[in-house]
Design an enzyme around this catalytic site. Structure first.
Site, PDB file in Angstrom:
ATOM      1  N   GLY A  11       0.813  -1.217   0.000  1.00  0.00           N
ATOM      2  CA  GLY A  11       0.000   0.000   0.000  1.00  0.00           C
ATOM      3  C   GLY A  11       0.846   1.266   0.000  1.00  0.00           C
ATOM      4  CG  LEU A  13       2.027   4.704   5.530  1.00  0.00           C
ATOM      5  CD1 LEU A  13       1.252   4.471   6.810  1.00  0.00           C
ATOM      6  CD2 LEU A  13       3.399   5.274   5.879  1.00  0.00           C
ATOM      7  CB  ILE A  35      -4.686  -9.337   0.644  1.00  0.00           C
ATOM      8  CG1 ILE A  35      -5.791 -10.341   0.342  1.00  0.00           C
ATOM      9  CG2 ILE A  35      -4.984  -8.041  -0.059  1.00  0.00           C
ATOM     10  CD1 ILE A  35      -6.149 -11.200   1.480  1.00  0.00           C
ATOM     11  NE  ARG A  36      -2.384  -4.155  -3.075  1.00  0.00           N
ATOM     12  CZ  ARG A  36      -2.284  -2.884  -3.406  1.00  0.00           C
ATOM     13  NH1 ARG A  36      -1.643  -2.529  -4.488  1.00  0.00           N
ATOM     14  NH2 ARG A  36      -2.810  -1.941  -2.657  1.00  0.00           N
ATOM     15  CG  ASP A  49      -7.042 -12.724   4.564  1.00  0.00           C
ATOM     16  OD1 ASP A  49      -6.948 -11.704   5.292  1.00  0.00           O
ATOM     17  OD2 ASP A  49      -8.120 -13.152   4.122  1.00  0.00           O
ATOM     18  CE1 TYR A 139      -8.494   3.551   8.604  1.00  0.00           C
ATOM     19  CE2 TYR A 139      -8.885   5.901   8.877  1.00  0.00           C
ATOM     20  CZ  TYR A 139      -8.013   4.842   8.687  1.00  0.00           C
ATOM     21  OH  TYR A 139      -6.671   5.085   8.581  1.00  0.00           O
ATOM     22  CE  LYS A 143      -6.373   2.685  11.316  1.00  0.00           C
ATOM     23  NZ  LYS A 143      -5.266   1.728  11.203  1.00  0.00           N
TER      24      LYS A 143
HETATM   25  N1  NAD Z   1      -2.446   6.792   4.044  1.00  0.00           N
HETATM   26  C1  NAD Z   1      -2.943   7.610   4.960  1.00  0.00           C
HETATM   27  O1  NAD Z   1      -3.222   8.783   4.688  1.00  0.00           O
HETATM   28  C2  NAD Z   1      -3.138   7.102   6.371  1.00  0.00           C
HETATM   29  C3  NAD Z   1      -3.532   7.997   7.371  1.00  0.00           C
HETATM   30  C4  NAD Z   1      -3.749   7.533   8.647  1.00  0.00           C
HETATM   31  C5  NAD Z   1      -3.524   6.200   8.954  1.00  0.00           C
HETATM   32  N2  NAD Z   1      -3.137   5.340   7.971  1.00  0.00           N
HETATM   33  C6  NAD Z   1      -2.969   3.934   8.337  1.00  0.00           C
HETATM   34  O2  NAD Z   1      -1.735   3.435   7.844  1.00  0.00           O
HETATM   35  C7  NAD Z   1      -1.885   2.066   7.451  1.00  0.00           C
HETATM   36  C8  NAD Z   1      -1.442   1.903   6.023  1.00  0.00           C
HETATM   37  O3  NAD Z   1      -2.217   2.745   5.215  1.00  0.00           O
HETATM   38  P1  NAD Z   1      -1.985   2.853   3.644  1.00  0.00           P
HETATM   39  O4  NAD Z   1      -2.306   4.248   3.280  1.00  0.00           O
HETATM   40  O5  NAD Z   1      -0.692   2.274   3.267  1.00  0.00           O
HETATM   41  O6  NAD Z   1      -3.197   1.947   3.136  1.00  0.00           O
HETATM   42  P2  NAD Z   1      -3.333   1.250   1.704  1.00  0.00           P
HETATM   43  O7  NAD Z   1      -4.789   1.003   1.491  1.00  0.00           O
HETATM   44  O8  NAD Z   1      -2.579   2.013   0.677  1.00  0.00           O
HETATM   45  O9  NAD Z   1      -2.587  -0.129   1.934  1.00  0.00           O
HETATM   46  C9  NAD Z   1      -3.124  -1.171   2.712  1.00  0.00           C
HETATM   47  C10 NAD Z   1      -2.566  -2.484   2.210  1.00  0.00           C
HETATM   48  O10 NAD Z   1      -3.182  -3.523   2.945  1.00  0.00           O
HETATM   49  C11 NAD Z   1      -3.446  -4.594   2.051  1.00  0.00           C
HETATM   50  N3  NAD Z   1      -4.525  -5.432   2.559  1.00  0.00           N
HETATM   51  C12 NAD Z   1      -5.866  -5.225   2.481  1.00  0.00           C
HETATM   52  N4  NAD Z   1      -6.525  -6.247   3.024  1.00  0.00           N
HETATM   53  C13 NAD Z   1      -5.584  -7.141   3.475  1.00  0.00           C
HETATM   54  C14 NAD Z   1      -5.645  -8.394   4.126  1.00  0.00           C
HETATM   55  N5  NAD Z   1      -6.822  -8.967   4.421  1.00  0.00           N
HETATM   56  N6  NAD Z   1      -4.487  -9.006   4.418  1.00  0.00           N
HETATM   57  C15 NAD Z   1      -3.295  -8.439   4.106  1.00  0.00           C
HETATM   58  N7  NAD Z   1      -3.175  -7.269   3.484  1.00  0.00           N
HETATM   59  C16 NAD Z   1      -4.310  -6.616   3.176  1.00  0.00           C
HETATM   60  C17 NAD Z   1      -3.829  -3.910   0.741  1.00  0.00           C
HETATM   61  O11 NAD Z   1      -3.666  -4.790  -0.363  1.00  0.00           O
HETATM   62  C18 NAD Z   1      -2.864  -2.736   0.718  1.00  0.00           C
HETATM   63  O12 NAD Z   1      -1.677  -3.046   0.024  1.00  0.00           O
HETATM   64  C19 NAD Z   1      -3.357   1.725   7.704  1.00  0.00           C
HETATM   65  O13 NAD Z   1      -3.490   1.128   8.977  1.00  0.00           O
HETATM   66  C20 NAD Z   1      -4.032   3.055   7.709  1.00  0.00           C
HETATM   67  O14 NAD Z   1      -5.204   3.040   8.470  1.00  0.00           O
HETATM   68  C21 NAD Z   1      -2.938   5.765   6.701  1.00  0.00           C
END
Ligand code: NAD
Length: 311
Positions: A11, A13, A35-36, A49, A139, A143
């Protein structure tokens, strides 16, 4: 050798964190999971997963993992499409990781929370670590519940779970995955591609944001600081800068007057309106020396420079 596992490595981050950790430590010691089907990276990768405890434990034991960075989640805007699924993934996957820590199978965990833990009844400006917290999205509910569980495990079981309440993250390598602050990345793509941008938030919607380099540095800092310094056992408020869509678009239009931005708020406006305008991160500053390096101007310059190379 300390081995580190990232859950949700593909994802927004995760792609940056995996790159950072594999540069800082031995690249063979960083194990990626998502999961990808495949990873974009060359590092060791397993499809996993995160709600499957048995498979997770197998990977953790196989590689003798000491630290987990648990990033898999469904984010704010996407979460509203399927609240039950969001709750199931966000909570079950967190419990899996908490249990691994409680049972001393891993030593340390990073899990991000979010400014979505605040809601309409929270103070809007300079929002404090401790205040009324009644989140309005599933969400945010997941959290805030997660934060309470992290604190519970840390105090009751002596686990070492570390957490930050991230604001919206602005990055150029990977597109965001369905949050309310996604416009702050999309607008730069449109600008570089010389396309018009239709923003899904009102132009004066002020929200806290953080540039990706600062986000990665904050994770590194909180994961490497001496545990005794961490007075917050749930999740730390964290701040970069506050920005509205017209603040970003005005800077971009100044660079290229032909760039056109229009505003058509959708359901994400209500979510944005329930979140703070700005965040007080004094505890992070005091406890582990947090200072954000990127303000709005530095972020815009870095986004434009890096996206020009990428696109
Ligand atoms: N990006 C932001 O602006 C932001 C802000 C606050 C908090 N966060 C937190 O940071 C973390 C990462 O966020 P992100 O922006 O990288 O999110 P993202 O959606 O870009 O990435 C999440 C990843 O999790 C994977 N995923 C989904 N379901 C899954 C499963 N069942 N098993 C394994 N992997 C799975 C997805 O394929 C994806 O690659 C999250 O906890 C999010 O809540 C992000």
């Amino acid at each position: 050798m300390c081995r580190r596992l990232i859950i949700g490595s593909e994802g927004q981050l995760g792609t940056e964190l995996s790159r950072f950790l594999s540069n800082k430590y031995d690249s063979d010691s960083i194990i990626l999971t998502d999961i990808r089907e495949e990873s974009k990276s060359e590092l060791i990768y397993h499809k996993l997963d995160a709600i499957n405890y048995k498979e997770l434990e197998l990977i953790v034991k196989r590689y003798d993992i000491e630290e987990i960075y648990h990033l898999a989640a469904i984010l704010s805007a996407k979460g509203e499409e399927n609240p039950k699924m969001t709750w199931d993934l966000n909570m079950t996957s967190l419990f899996n990781v908490l249990e691994l820590a409680k049972n001393k199978i891993v030593k340390k965990v990073f899990w991000p929370s979010s400014i979505s833990v605040f809601g309409n009844t929270s103070p809007k400006n300079n929002t404090n670590q401790f205040c009324v917290m009644e989140p309005d999205t599933i969400y945010g509910i997941s959290k805030l519940s997660g934060e309470r569980w992290c604190e519970y495990y840390n105090i009751k079981y002596g686990t070492d779970i570390r957490s930050l309440r991230f604001p919206g993250i602005i990055s150029y390598n990977t597109l965001p995955g369905g949050g309310t602050t996604d416009y702050a990345v999309e607008i730069f793509y449109s600008y570089i591609r010389k396309e018009n941008y239709k923003c899904f938030l009102k132009k004066d919607t002020l929200l806290p944001m953080l540039f990706i380099d600062d986000a990665i540095e904050s994770i590194d800092k909180i994961m490497t600081v001496n545990r005794n310094k961490l007075s917050i056992k749930s999740s730390y408020n964290l701040s970069g800068f506050s920005v509205s869509p017209d603040m970003i678009s005005n800077i971009l239009i100044e660079k290229d007057p032909s760039f056109i931005v229009s505003f058509k708020p959708d359901f994400r406006q209500d979510i944005a309106d329930s979140w703070p305008n700005s965040i007080n991160d004094d505890h992070a500053k005091k406890d582990w020396g947090w200072v954000a390096k990127f303000d709005l101007d530095k972020t815009v310059n870095s986004m434009v420079k890096n996206l020009k190379i990428k696109i």
